[in-house]
Design an enzyme around this catalytic site. Structure first.
Site, PDB file in Angstrom:
ATOM      1  N   SER A 135       0.859  -1.173   0.000  1.00 33.30           N
ATOM      2  CA  SER A 135       0.000   0.000   0.000  1.00 33.30           C
ATOM      3  C   SER A 135       0.905   1.234   0.000  1.00 33.30           C
ATOM      4  O   SER A 135       1.852   1.312  -0.773  1.00 33.30           O
ATOM      5  CB  SER A 135      -0.930  -0.036   1.210  1.00 33.30           C
ATOM      6  OG  SER A 135      -1.762   1.094   1.260  1.00 33.30           O
ATOM      7  N   TYR A 149      -4.460   8.364  -6.686  1.00 34.04           N
ATOM      8  CA  TYR A 149      -3.550   7.409  -6.059  1.00 34.04           C
ATOM      9  C   TYR A 149      -4.049   7.027  -4.668  1.00 34.04           C
ATOM     10  O   TYR A 149      -4.107   5.839  -4.311  1.00 34.04           O
ATOM     11  CB  TYR A 149      -2.161   8.039  -5.977  1.00 34.04           C
ATOM     12  CG  TYR A 149      -1.066   7.116  -5.484  1.00 34.04           C
ATOM     13  CD1 TYR A 149      -0.584   6.098  -6.293  1.00 34.04           C
ATOM     14  CD2 TYR A 149      -0.492   7.287  -4.233  1.00 34.04           C
ATOM     15  CE1 TYR A 149       0.444   5.264  -5.860  1.00 34.04           C
ATOM     16  CE2 TYR A 149       0.526   6.464  -3.789  1.00 34.04           C
ATOM     17  CZ  TYR A 149       0.992   5.454  -4.611  1.00 34.04           C
ATOM     18  OH  TYR A 149       2.004   4.626  -4.166  1.00 34.04           O
ATOM     19  N   LYS A 153      -5.254   3.423  -3.049  1.00 31.71           N
ATOM     20  CA  LYS A 153      -4.560   2.861  -1.886  1.00 31.71           C
ATOM     21  C   LYS A 153      -5.487   2.739  -0.679  1.00 31.71           C
ATOM     22  O   LYS A 153      -5.402   1.762   0.074  1.00 31.71           O
ATOM     23  CB  LYS A 153      -3.337   3.723  -1.545  1.00 31.71           C
ATOM     24  CG  LYS A 153      -2.236   3.693  -2.609  1.00 31.71           C
ATOM     25  CD  LYS A 153      -1.660   2.294  -2.799  1.00 31.71           C
ATOM     26  CE  LYS A 153      -0.457   2.310  -3.732  1.00 31.71           C
ATOM     27  NZ  LYS A 153       0.137   0.963  -3.906  1.00 31.71           N
TER      28      LYS A 153
END
Length: 281
Positions: A135, A149, A153
């Site tokens: 992660s 992003y 994650k």
């Protein structure tokens, strides 16, 4: 091969995936190193008797299934999956196109889902296994210029936490790895793409951010080889952690987020606690 554990790592053609593959080989694992180009993977990782390089596009479920079949055909099992492959689409939310946002989630969230879905039947038959997913601190704390992003994650974090109790009865464990800033390929042009500036309000901040990040590339404090070695150590312990903050900066991020959550829970405690039906016991 019965005495060797088998580790499959995605994104092993460059960056952290190469370090993880090499560390696993050094630790005595048989390694299935995967990437879009098996030739690049082989060149990056080097030769080893217990190394299999396999083509894998994590966004393609059929490719994931084929890679796992190849791993089992060669080594008979998969003991550790390391979901490492990923990229970075950066920019202010309004300037990231819908297609680009979807592509980010497709690679960084659905990619690990595809590979894990292919591996879990093997691990369930074995009644053992460990699913490791790389992660980021961006999966714990959001920040500007990282909306796509961070969305991917954060999705990884919720998926892995929820998957953990589902597979635990079959001897399968999970581990989230949240690296801070490491000197990987993430900020290189091969891994990072920036949204095209299109809104006047964001132009100056975009220029400042891109300039700063490009200057940071290659200067990050974390050593990915040390991260890989530490990761292999945790993979080998009897009870791997459910979450590992990789790097002193990552530890600080988790501590700060924990304090913020506690403060937010307490800030309106009385109001939060007053929402039950009046007839509730």
């Amino acid at each position: 091969m019965a005495e060797k554990k088998v580790l499959l790592v995605t994104g092993a053609g460059r960056g952290m995936g190469v370090d993880i593959a090499k560390a696993a080989l050094a630790a005595g694992y048989a390694v299935v190193a995967t990437g879009r180009s098996p030739e690049k993977v082989a060149q990056a990782v080097g030769d080893a008797d217990d190394l299999l390089t396999v083509q894998l596009d994590v966004t393609d479920p059929a490719s994931a299934q084929a890679a796992v079949r190849a791993a089992v055909a060669r080594f008979g099992r998969v003991d550790v999956l390391v979901n490492n492959a990923g990229n970075f689409i950066a920019g202010f939310f309004e300037e990231i196109t819908t297609d680009a946002f979807r592509a980010q989630v497709e690679t960084n969230l659905f990619g690990p889902l595809n590979v894990t879905r292919a591996v879990l039947p093997v691990m369930r038959r074995q009644r053992s296994g460990l699913v490791v997913t790389i992660s980021s601190t961006a999966g714990v704390v959001g920040q500007e210029f990282c909306t796509a992003y961070a969305a991917a994650k954060f999705g990884l974090e919720g998926w892995m936490e929820s998957l953990t109790p589902e597979v635990a009865p079959y001897g399968i464990r999970t581990m989230l790895v949240e690296p801070g800033f490491f000197r990987t390929d993430l900020l290189t042009p091969e891994s990072t793409s920036y949204a095209e500036p299109s809104i006047d309000d964001y132009i100056e901040r975009t220029e400042q951010t891109v300039t700063a990040w490009r200057a940071m590339n290659g200067q990050q404090g974390g050593d990915p080889a040390k991260l890989a070695a530490a990761l292999l150590h945790l993979v080998g312990v009897e009870e791997p952690p459910l979450r590992w903050a990789a790097g002193a900066d990552a530890v600080g991020v988790l501590e700060q987020k924990a304090r913020i959550l506690l403060d937010q829970a307490d800030a309106h405690r009385e109001l939060s606690s007053s929402l039950a039906h009046d007839d509730a016991a």
